[in-house]
Design a protein around this motif. Structure first.
Motif, PDB file in Angstrom:
ATOM      1  N   LEU A   1     -18.701   5.034 -15.393  1.00 39.01           N
ATOM      2  CA  LEU A   1     -18.617   5.180 -13.947  1.00 39.01           C
ATOM      3  C   LEU A   1     -18.015   6.535 -13.609  1.00 39.01           C
ATOM      4  CD1 LEU A   1     -17.202   1.644 -13.035  1.00 39.01           C
ATOM      5  CD2 LEU A   1     -19.592   2.388 -13.132  1.00 39.01           C
TER       6      LEU A   1
ATOM      7  N   GLN B   1     -20.412   6.182  -8.418  1.00 37.03           N
ATOM      8  CA  GLN B   1     -19.885   5.075  -7.611  1.00 37.03           C
ATOM      9  C   GLN B   1     -20.045   5.364  -6.121  1.00 37.03           C
ATOM     10  OE1 GLN B   1     -16.309   3.022  -9.457  1.00 37.03           O
ATOM     11  NE2 GLN B   1     -16.097   5.110 -10.249  1.00 37.03           N
ATOM     12  N   ARG B   2     -21.230   5.147  -5.637  1.00 28.56           N
ATOM     13  CA  ARG B   2     -21.538   5.273  -4.211  1.00 28.56           C
ATOM     14  C   ARG B   2     -21.635   3.857  -3.633  1.00 28.56           C
ATOM     15  NH1 ARG B   2     -22.105  10.420  -3.785  1.00 28.56           N
ATOM     16  NH2 ARG B   2     -23.200  11.706  -5.285  1.00 28.56           N
TER      17      ARG B   2
ATOM     18  N   MET C   1     -21.984  -2.674  -3.922  1.00 29.00           N
ATOM     19  CA  MET C   1     -21.769  -1.914  -5.151  1.00 29.00           C
ATOM     20  C   MET C   1     -21.032  -2.734  -6.197  1.00 29.00           C
ATOM     21  SD  MET C   1     -19.718   1.586  -6.052  1.00 29.00           S
ATOM     22  CE  MET C   1     -18.072   0.998  -5.907  1.00 29.00           C
TER      23      MET C   1
ATOM     24  N   PRO D   1     -24.813   2.351  -5.820  1.00 30.01           N
ATOM     25  CA  PRO D   1     -24.637   3.199  -7.005  1.00 30.01           C
ATOM     26  C   PRO D   1     -25.927   3.913  -7.416  1.00 30.01           C
ATOM     27  CG  PRO D   1     -23.775   0.995  -7.402  1.00 30.01           C
ATOM     28  CD  PRO D   1     -24.495   0.953  -6.097  1.00 30.01           C
ATOM     29  N   THR D   2     -25.748   5.100  -7.976  1.00 34.19           N
ATOM     30  CA  THR D   2     -26.875   5.893  -8.453  1.00 34.19           C
ATOM     31  C   THR D   2     -26.647   6.295  -9.907  1.00 34.19           C
ATOM     32  OG1 THR D   2     -25.865   7.973  -7.715  1.00 34.19           O
ATOM     33  CG2 THR D   2     -27.344   6.858  -6.152  1.00 34.19           C
TER      34      THR D   2
ATOM     35  N   ILE E   1     -22.225  -3.327 -10.328  1.00 38.52           N
ATOM     36  CA  ILE E   1     -21.351  -2.776 -11.374  1.00 38.52           C
ATOM     37  C   ILE E   1     -20.773  -3.917 -12.217  1.00 38.52           C
ATOM     38  CG2 ILE E   1     -19.237  -1.464 -11.829  1.00 38.52           C
ATOM     39  CD1 ILE E   1     -21.519   0.283 -10.758  1.00 38.52           C
TER      40      ILE E   1
ATOM     41  N   VAL F   1     -23.063   6.514 -13.990  1.00 34.32           N
ATOM     42  CA  VAL F   1     -23.283   5.735 -12.778  1.00 34.32           C
ATOM     43  C   VAL F   1     -22.336   6.266 -11.714  1.00 34.32           C
ATOM     44  CG1 VAL F   1     -23.200   3.438 -11.732  1.00 34.32           C
ATOM     45  CG2 VAL F   1     -23.956   3.705 -14.120  1.00 34.32           C
TER      46      VAL F   1
ATOM     47  N   SER G   1     -17.664   9.295  -6.763  1.00 37.51           N
ATOM     48  CA  SER G   1     -18.715   9.843  -5.897  1.00 37.51           C
ATOM     49  C   SER G   1     -18.443  11.278  -5.462  1.00 37.51           C
ATOM     50  CB  SER G   1     -18.905   8.959  -4.669  1.00 37.51           C
ATOM     51  OG  SER G   1     -17.702   8.910  -3.923  1.00 37.51           O
TER      52      SER G   1
END
Length: 195
Positions: free
Chosen positions: A125, A47-48, A1, A51-52, A5, A45, A128
């Protein structure tokens, strides 16, 4: 991740010419940029570990872009300090995303839509574990797309259709059963070009 980012942060910090400046690159007769209505969207975005992107499916009864996939956003109001404030306000109104939870990392390239809006994408950002509450008047559904998938040029398909009596080209990104197209896809194409 962190790698993706970090690339996103660096790409947004660099000045550069957008790949697409807007729908007017695809069709004649679009409103000129100096007459366009200022607007902003939040490109959230999540924050996983991978990212998704958070996207909305607009309700079918809306006057503007009914049923389309979009980022939360809308026109810049007189009370908004700037495009960032507008994007954060709209995201809070549409999906219940508290402004204080968004870490804004930059602005992507403004995009002029065929419907007369000059849209500034605000990339932020989002934690999650965020809890969202969509406004059911505007948002039929929320969903996430892997960020690396959305930004991969291999997934950006150029299509053509007739619109207002003229042939028009536009990008389409298909994720599972979702179709991201038009200005939203164009903004993602621009964001990908920055990486």
């Amino acid at each position: 991740m962190p790698f993706l980012i970090d690339r996103l942060r660096r790409g947004l910090a660099e000045a550069g010419k957008p790949r697409l400046s807007g729908d007017h690159g695809f069709a004649q007769g679009v409103v000129a940029s100096e007459r366009a209505v200022p607007a902003a969207v939040l490109v959230p975005v999540i924050q996983r570990p991978a990212p998704t992107l958070l996207l909305t499916q607009r309700t079918a009864h809306l006057r503007s872009h009914p049923g389309q996939v979009a980022f939360p956003g809308g026109r810049v109001d007189r009370d908004d300090l700037d495009v960032v404030a507008a994007a954060l306000r709209e995201a809070e109104e549409e999906v219940g995303l508290a402004r204080g939870l968004v870490d804004v990392i930059g602005l992507s390239d403004p995009y002029l839509t065929g419907t007369g809006y000059a849209v500034t994408p605000v990339v932020g950002l989002v934690p999650s574990d965020v809890r969202l509450l969509p406004n059911r008047e505007e948002v039929a559904d929320l969903f996430e797309v892997p960020l690396d998938f959305a930004l991969d040029p291999a997934n950006h398909v150029l299509r053509e259709a007739e619109w207002q009596g003229r042939q028009r080209q536009f990008y389409v990104i298909t994720w599972q059963d979702r179709t991201i197209w038009g200005a939203t896809a164009g903004m993602l194409v621009n964001l990908a070009a920055r990486l």
